[in-house]
Enzyme design. Structure first.
Site, mmCIF file in Angstrom:
data_model
loop_
_atom_site.group_PDB
_atom_site.id
_atom_site.type_symbol
_atom_site.label_atom_id
_atom_site.label_comp_id
_atom_site.label_asym_id
_atom_site.label_seq_id
_atom_site.Cartn_x
_atom_site.Cartn_y
_atom_site.Cartn_z
ATOM 1 C CG MET A 198 -1.847 -1.234 1.213
ATOM 2 S SD MET A 198 -2.839 -1.011 2.587
ATOM 3 C CE MET A 198 -3.804 -2.681 2.321
ATOM 4 N N GLY A 211 -11.002 1.016 -1.405
ATOM 5 C CA GLY A 211 -9.686 1.265 -1.404
ATOM 6 C C GLY A 211 -8.836 0.227 -0.098
ATOM 7 C CB CYS A 212 -5.881 0.775 1.840
ATOM 8 S SG CYS A 212 -5.177 0.100 3.293
ATOM 9 C CG PHE A 213 -8.480 -4.213 3.905
ATOM 10 C CD1 PHE A 213 -7.453 -3.950 4.293
ATOM 11 C CD2 PHE A 213 -9.150 -5.572 3.334
ATOM 12 C CE1 PHE A 213 -6.262 -4.987 4.217
ATOM 13 C CE2 PHE A 213 -7.881 -6.402 3.307
ATOM 14 C CZ PHE A 213 -6.646 -6.271 3.591
#
Length: 215
Positions: free
Chosen positions: A1, A40-42
């Protein structure tokens, strides 16, 4: 990420985002309900929803692909059809599906970015609502339509609506990641500002411990 400071609608006031009404609500069935959302990024979306009053649990995971590739290494290739998602468990007596969508589109991510969030790129970062019944699909469609009709964003909303065939919890080290790693660079650059925006614009919707000035 990758590190990213992109925030959705940074200058858009809360009042521009439709509040839940009859078109944006589900029947208030008794008992715990769930929503599965990809933004998006969890790590970031999880941090936002853990702070909301009425949310009883949040689990980071994967949806949209098959069980045999539902793991971080495979999903990160962007070739498995999965999206990074969160499963939000909530009490419909204290919050609603419509309210969860309002936070999703106003704070949790930017719904106008196609297959990316900030510097995180790939179909696994797509903006997505995974519905498990036609009522959830109807409400999500209505909310997106209201956003586009109101011109809340300069660009169109590209959020996909996908049937939830299965939810696969992510590896243990991803769970509650932002809270456990508050000084990790990505968390400081991407997750923390979203939680701060939530506190600024939706302070009345937070759990007491997150609305404390010392939080």
């Amino acid at each position: 990420m990758s590190q990213s400071c992109d925030l959705p609608g940074m200058s858009v006031p809360r009042s521009r985002f439709p509040a839940p009404d009859n078109d944006l609500e589900l029947p208030a069935d008794a008992g715990e309900q769930r929503a599965v959302l990809g933004g998006g990024c969890f790590w970031c979306t999880e941090a936002v929803y853990l702070a909301l009053d009425g949310v009883t649990a949040v689990t980071s995971g994967y949806a949209g692909g098959s069980a045999d590739t539902a793991n971080y290494d495979a999903v990160c290739t962007g070739t498995t059809d999965h999206a990074e998602v969160i499963e939000v468990r909530y009490d419909p007596a204290r919050t609603s599906y419509g309210e969860l969508l309002r936070i999703f589109f106003s704070v949790a991510h930017d719904p106008t970015q196609l297959n990316r969030q900030g510097n995180d790129r790939g179909t696994q970062y797509r903006s997505s609502v995974f519905y498990e019944n036609e009522d959830q699909k109807r409400v999500a469609e209505a909310y997106i339509r209201k956003l586009d009709e109101a011109g809340v964003y300069e660009a169109p909303v590209v959020t996909t609506l996908e049937p939830l065939d299965a939810f696969y919890p992510a590896e243990d080290y991803h769970q509650n990641f932002a809270a456990r790693n508050p000084f990790q660079p990505y968390v400081m650059a991407a997750a923390a500002p979203k939680v701060e925006k939530l506190r600024d614009q939706f302070g009345d919707r937070l759990k007491p411990e997150f609305n404390d000035d010392q939080a």
